[in-house]
Motif scaffolding. Structure first.
Motif, PDB file in Angstrom:
ATOM      1  N   ALA A 139       0.827  -1.212   0.000  1.00  0.00           N
ATOM      2  CA  ALA A 139       0.000   0.000   0.000  1.00  0.00           C
ATOM      3  C   ALA A 139       0.858   1.257   0.000  1.00  0.00           C
ATOM      4  CB  ALA A 139      -0.933  -0.016   1.212  1.00  0.00           C
ATOM      5  N   GLU A 140       1.868   1.282   0.847  1.00  0.00           N
ATOM      6  CA  GLU A 140       2.752   2.451   0.915  1.00  0.00           C
ATOM      7  C   GLU A 140       3.501   2.652  -0.399  1.00  0.00           C
ATOM      8  OE1 GLU A 140       6.627   4.088   3.336  1.00  0.00           O
ATOM      9  OE2 GLU A 140       5.379   2.576   4.296  1.00  0.00           O
ATOM     10  N   ALA A 141       3.969   1.565  -0.983  1.00  0.00           N
ATOM     11  CA  ALA A 141       4.759   1.659  -2.211  1.00  0.00           C
ATOM     12  C   ALA A 141       3.960   2.232  -3.384  1.00  0.00           C
ATOM     13  CB  ALA A 141       5.305   0.286  -2.590  1.00  0.00           C
ATOM     14  N   ILE A 142       2.663   1.946  -3.423  1.00  0.00           N
ATOM     15  CA  ILE A 142       1.881   2.451  -4.555  1.00  0.00           C
ATOM     16  C   ILE A 142       1.018   3.662  -4.206  1.00  0.00           C
ATOM     17  CG2 ILE A 142       1.875   0.208  -5.698  1.00  0.00           C
ATOM     18  CD1 ILE A 142      -1.244   0.332  -4.983  1.00  0.00           C
ATOM     19  N   GLY A 143       1.072   4.081  -2.928  1.00  0.00           N
ATOM     20  CA  GLY A 143       0.401   5.321  -2.541  1.00  0.00           C
ATOM     21  C   GLY A 143      -1.078   5.212  -2.217  1.00  0.00           C
ATOM     22  N   ILE A 144      -1.493   4.087  -1.611  1.00  0.00           N
ATOM     23  CA  ILE A 144      -2.878   3.962  -1.163  1.00  0.00           C
ATOM     24  C   ILE A 144      -2.868   3.574   0.319  1.00  0.00           C
ATOM     25  CG2 ILE A 144      -3.786   3.369  -3.444  1.00  0.00           C
ATOM     26  CD1 ILE A 144      -3.919   0.422  -2.525  1.00  0.00           C
ATOM     27  N   SER A 145      -4.032   3.655   0.964  1.00  0.00           N
ATOM     28  CA  SER A 145      -4.107   3.278   2.379  1.00  0.00           C
ATOM     29  C   SER A 145      -4.078   1.757   2.517  1.00  0.00           C
ATOM     30  CB  SER A 145      -5.388   3.828   3.015  1.00  0.00           C
ATOM     31  OG  SER A 145      -6.518   3.102   2.564  1.00  0.00           O
ATOM     32  N   VAL A 146      -3.636   1.319   3.674  1.00  0.00           N
ATOM     33  CA  VAL A 146      -3.602  -0.119   3.954  1.00  0.00           C
ATOM     34  C   VAL A 146      -5.025  -0.676   3.916  1.00  0.00           C
ATOM     35  CG1 VAL A 146      -3.010  -1.889   5.663  1.00  0.00           C
ATOM     36  CG2 VAL A 146      -1.519   0.082   5.349  1.00  0.00           C
TER      37      VAL A 146
ATOM     38  N   GLU B  50      -7.583  -6.746  -1.847  1.00  0.00           N
ATOM     39  CA  GLU B  50      -7.104  -8.121  -1.739  1.00  0.00           C
ATOM     40  C   GLU B  50      -8.231  -9.080  -1.330  1.00  0.00           C
ATOM     41  OE1 GLU B  50      -3.781  -9.858   0.987  1.00  0.00           O
ATOM     42  OE2 GLU B  50      -2.772  -8.757  -0.637  1.00  0.00           O
ATOM     43  N   LYS B  51      -9.253  -8.558  -0.676  1.00  0.00           N
ATOM     44  CA  LYS B  51     -10.423  -9.369  -0.327  1.00  0.00           C
ATOM     45  C   LYS B  51     -11.394  -9.498  -1.498  1.00  0.00           C
ATOM     46  CE  LYS B  51     -10.692  -8.326   4.593  1.00  0.00           C
ATOM     47  NZ  LYS B  51     -11.501  -7.671   5.636  1.00  0.00           N
ATOM     48  N   GLY B  52     -11.213  -8.678  -2.523  1.00  0.00           N
ATOM     49  CA  GLY B  52     -12.113  -8.708  -3.670  1.00  0.00           C
ATOM     50  C   GLY B  52     -13.365  -7.882  -3.473  1.00  0.00           C
ATOM     51  N   ALA B  53     -13.350  -6.977  -2.509  1.00  0.00           N
ATOM     52  CA  ALA B  53     -14.520  -6.142  -2.241  1.00  0.00           C
ATOM     53  C   ALA B  53     -14.724  -5.075  -3.310  1.00  0.00           C
ATOM     54  CB  ALA B  53     -14.394  -5.479  -0.864  1.00  0.00           C
ATOM     55  N   PHE B  54     -13.630  -4.610  -3.887  1.00  0.00           N
ATOM     56  CA  PHE B  54     -13.676  -3.544  -4.886  1.00  0.00           C
ATOM     57  C   PHE B  54     -12.627  -3.786  -5.960  1.00  0.00           C
ATOM     58  CE2 PHE B  54     -14.645  -1.596  -0.748  1.00  0.00           C
ATOM     59  CZ  PHE B  54     -15.914  -1.106  -1.003  1.00  0.00           C
ATOM     60  N   LEU B  55     -12.762  -3.063  -7.049  1.00  0.00           N
ATOM     61  CA  LEU B  55     -11.704  -2.985  -8.056  1.00  0.00           C
ATOM     62  C   LEU B  55     -11.141  -1.576  -8.005  1.00  0.00           C
ATOM     63  CD1 LEU B  55     -12.995  -4.738 -11.287  1.00  0.00           C
ATOM     64  CD2 LEU B  55     -10.988  -5.341  -9.941  1.00  0.00           C
ATOM     65  N   PRO B  56      -9.832  -1.433  -8.148  1.00  0.00           N
ATOM     66  CA  PRO B  56      -9.257  -0.086  -8.164  1.00  0.00           C
ATOM     67  C   PRO B  56      -9.501   0.586  -9.506  1.00  0.00           C
ATOM     68  CG  PRO B  56      -7.559  -1.678  -8.607  1.00  0.00           C
ATOM     69  CD  PRO B  56      -8.818  -2.464  -8.317  1.00  0.00           C
ATOM     70  N   GLY B  57      -9.232   1.865  -9.542  1.00  0.00           N
ATOM     71  CA  GLY B  57      -9.250   2.565 -10.817  1.00  0.00           C
ATOM     72  C   GLY B  57      -8.096   2.073 -11.685  1.00  0.00           C
ATOM     73  N   SER B  58      -8.108   2.456 -12.937  1.00  0.00           N
ATOM     74  CA  SER B  58      -7.110   1.932 -13.874  1.00  0.00           C
ATOM     75  C   SER B  58      -5.679   2.306 -13.494  1.00  0.00           C
ATOM     76  CB  SER B  58      -7.416   2.382 -15.305  1.00  0.00           C
ATOM     77  OG  SER B  58      -7.489   3.788 -15.377  1.00  0.00           O
ATOM     78  N   ALA B  59      -5.457   3.518 -12.993  1.00  0.00           N
ATOM     79  CA  ALA B  59      -4.093   3.918 -12.635  1.00  0.00           C
ATOM     80  C   ALA B  59      -3.580   3.101 -11.455  1.00  0.00           C
ATOM     81  CB  ALA B  59      -4.039   5.411 -12.314  1.00  0.00           C
ATOM     82  N   THR B  60      -4.422   2.907 -10.446  1.00  0.00           N
ATOM     83  CA  THR B  60      -4.018   2.106  -9.285  1.00  0.00           C
ATOM     84  C   THR B  60      -3.824   0.653  -9.681  1.00  0.00           C
ATOM     85  OG1 THR B  60      -5.169   3.612  -7.794  1.00  0.00           O
ATOM     86  CG2 THR B  60      -4.658   1.412  -6.942  1.00  0.00           C
ATOM     87  N   MET B  61      -4.710   0.137 -10.525  1.00  0.00           N
ATOM     88  CA  MET B  61      -4.561  -1.244 -10.981  1.00  0.00           C
ATOM     89  C   MET B  61      -3.233  -1.428 -11.703  1.00  0.00           C
ATOM     90  SD  MET B  61      -6.968  -3.659 -13.383  1.00  0.00           S
ATOM     91  CE  MET B  61      -8.267  -3.873 -12.180  1.00  0.00           C
ATOM     92  N   LEU B  62      -2.898  -0.500 -12.561  1.00  0.00           N
ATOM     93  CA  LEU B  62      -1.638  -0.591 -13.293  1.00  0.00           C
ATOM     94  C   LEU B  62      -0.442  -0.521 -12.345  1.00  0.00           C
ATOM     95  CD1 LEU B  62      -0.197  -0.875 -15.975  1.00  0.00           C
ATOM     96  CD2 LEU B  62      -0.347   1.601 -16.239  1.00  0.00           C
ATOM     97  N   ARG B  63      -0.491   0.388 -11.376  1.00  0.00           N
ATOM     98  CA  ARG B  63       0.604   0.473 -10.397  1.00  0.00           C
ATOM     99  C   ARG B  63       0.762  -0.844  -9.641  1.00  0.00           C
ATOM    100  NH1 ARG B  63      -1.655   5.571  -9.057  1.00  0.00           N
ATOM    101  NH2 ARG B  63      -2.229   4.811  -6.985  1.00  0.00           N
ATOM    102  N   LEU B  64      -0.349  -1.455  -9.257  1.00  0.00           N
ATOM    103  CA  LEU B  64      -0.297  -2.739  -8.555  1.00  0.00           C
ATOM    104  C   LEU B  64       0.274  -3.839  -9.444  1.00  0.00           C
ATOM    105  CD1 LEU B  64      -3.665  -2.563  -6.631  1.00  0.00           C
ATOM    106  CD2 LEU B  64      -1.418  -2.896  -5.582  1.00  0.00           C
ATOM    107  N   LEU B  65      -0.208  -3.929 -10.677  1.00  0.00           N
ATOM    108  CA  LEU B  65       0.285  -4.949 -11.605  1.00  0.00           C
ATOM    109  C   LEU B  65       1.790  -4.813 -11.812  1.00  0.00           C
ATOM    110  CD1 LEU B  65      -2.553  -4.919 -14.297  1.00  0.00           C
ATOM    111  CD2 LEU B  65      -2.108  -6.724 -12.627  1.00  0.00           C
TER     112      LEU B  65
END
Length: 80
Positions: free
Chosen positions: A26-33, A40-55
């Protein structure tokens, strides 16, 4: 299998393979824990920019990801 569940499963697998905590990712990509935990629980999907940063940060192969969610053909790669 839904995009949310595939993404969540791949996040967990990639994070544990990398040996990092949820807080480190979370810290590395700039989102809250808390937000990362929900992803990671599958409750939501991130926006495209966050998804790309995670990938990219977790080294998740985009081609395999697309195949698992049934998005068909490979993404064409164009040289710059």
């Amino acid at each position: 299998m839904s995009l949310r569940s595939v993404f969540a499963r791949q996040l967990l697998a990639a994070r544990t393979d990398k040996g990092e905590t949820q807080a480190q990712v979370a810290e590395a990509i700039g989102i809250s824990v808390r937000w990362y935990q929900q992803l990671e629980k599958g409750a939501f999907l991130p926006g495209s920019a966050t998804m790309l940063r995670l990938l990219l940060y977790l080294d998740i192969d985009i081609q395999i990801f697309r195949k698992e969610v049934g998005l068909g053909e490979q993404i064409p790669v164009h040289p710059r």
